[in-house]
Design an enzyme around this catalytic site. Structure first.
Site, PDB file in Angstrom:
ATOM      1  N   GLU A  52       0.768  -1.243   0.000  1.00 26.57           N
ATOM      2  CA  GLU A  52       0.000   0.000   0.000  1.00 26.57           C
ATOM      3  C   GLU A  52       0.805   1.303   0.000  1.00 26.57           C
ATOM      4  OE1 GLU A  52      -3.031  -0.267   3.060  1.00 26.57           O
ATOM      5  OE2 GLU A  52      -4.164  -1.689   1.838  1.00 26.57           O
TER       6      GLU A  52
ATOM      7  N   GLU B 161      -5.421  -7.913  -1.069  1.00 23.54           N
ATOM      8  CA  GLU B 161      -6.151  -7.612   0.165  1.00 23.54           C
ATOM      9  C   GLU B 161      -7.576  -7.243  -0.180  1.00 23.54           C
ATOM     10  OE1 GLU B 161      -4.796  -4.861   3.113  1.00 23.54           O
ATOM     11  OE2 GLU B 161      -2.728  -5.604   3.068  1.00 23.54           O
TER      12      GLU B 161
END
Length: 349
Positions: free
Chosen positions: A171, A282
């Site tokens: 991320e 995710e």
């Protein structure tokens, strides 16, 4: 994106061909389905810091029974990929330019070997948000050379097993995409140069590598420039995340969207246009009726578009307990495990 501020408590060719179908033919089921086995990332925050005392690796003597969970997920739920997040600080004993810490690496490798024994694809995930203690890699923080050294060491260790995949960074956010792509290019070259010629490499974009923003924020265009040393893109897969709650934070137990129209459908079109694939590493929601509804719809879309979506990995099991909002940790032991309702309804195969 999930917030970790609340979690502190806790030479290409050959084998690579199996990761990319040049004809992009959907067959009704993604190649990989699995779960994140978290714990070595505990204490990581979105500023790229990690409080090491909060690390709770999912191995004996530390946290959850990661090995038992992975055995259950493969045997009973027919899963075949596990993502094993870990903080950079933990791997190098809080030394940004340091070598891999032998004690930390031994513990993490124990989890890795348990994963490999299941026959699944096992993804190393450096869970630092493109940062170290608030500063961006190659953009005023750790140097590109330091980040390359980390991945060269990991690639050297695992070059002999192509079932280890390299998730270069969890991320990234608020990065200069041109510079970030240059950083990733250096890492890819180092990994291939270390002898990991047949390993899948996951390339993350900006805005927490959001699937919904991957095109609009320029991540896709920037990462298209990243290639293997021979100029091909074989084995280079785009890494995307997407949650189903009201603000895409992955912090709420109720879900409001299946992410199809605003994320996965437009991204699928873009991937086909560019003859590339992505993996959703995710996604998650609470064990609630709303999340069951929308998660199952999301997974169904990915399966129907398996030509461009290589797989999905739910967030998360490992050392998480029942009080965690997005808990996917099964209860039980040995040959008697019980899945959470979301895993049972949507993520298992």
């Amino acid at each position: 994106m999930k917030s970790f501020a609340i979690l502190n408590f806790l030479l290409v060719g050959g084998a690579l061909a199996r990761y990319r179908n040049p004809n992009l033919v959907a067959n009704g089921s993604v190649k990989y389905a699995g779960i994140n086995i978290a714990g070595f990332d505990f204490g990581c925050l979105t500023d790229g810091s990690q409080t090491l005392k909060n690390v709770n690796g999912p191995i004996g003597g530390m946290g959850g029974d990661g090995a038992g969970q992975m055995n259950h997920f493969t045997k009973d739920d027919h899963m075949n990929v596990f993502r094993l997040p870990i903080g950079w600080q933990y791997l190098t004993n809080n030394n940004v330019g340091g070598n891999l810490d032998s004690s930390a690496l031994s513990k993490y490798d124990g989890l890795m070997q348990s994963c490999l024994k299941t026959g699944a694809l096992c993804i190393i995930d450096i869970h630092n948000y493109a940062r170290w203690n608030g500063k961006i890699i190659g953009q005023g923080g750790p140097t590109n050379d330091q980040f390359v050294a980390l991945w060269k060491a990991l690639a050297t260790k695992y070059k002999g097993n192509a079932m280890v995949a390299f998730g270069l960074m969890n991320e990234p956010h608020e990065v200069d995409l041109t510079k970030w792509a240059e950083t990733l290019q250096l890492v890819v070259a180092a990994i291939r140069g270390a002898g990991a010629a047949t390993h899948l490499i996951l390339l993350p974009g900006n805005d927490y590598t959001s699937a919904g923003r991957f095109i609009s924020n320029g991540s896709g265009a920037a990462l298209l420039t990243v290639t293997n040393p021979d100029g091909t893109t074989t084995g280079l897969i785009f890494d995307v995340h997407k949650y189903l709650d009201s603000d895409n934070s992955g912090t709420h137990t109720e879900c409001v969207t299946d992410n199809v129209n605003d994320a996965f459908a437009p991204l699928a079109t873009w991937l086909r246009t560019n003859n590339r694939q992505a993996m959703l590493t995710e996604t998650g929601g609470g064990n609630t009726a709303s999340c069951t509804k929308y998660m199952c719809q999301e997974i169904a879309y990915l399966n129907a578009n398996s030509d461009v979506y290589l797989g999905y990995v739910g967030w998360a099991a490992g050392s998480f307990g029942t009080t965690y909002e997005l808990n996917e940790t099964p209860t039980g032991s040995g040959n008697n495990w019980q899945d959470t309702s979301l895993v049972k309804a949507c993520l298992k195969r």
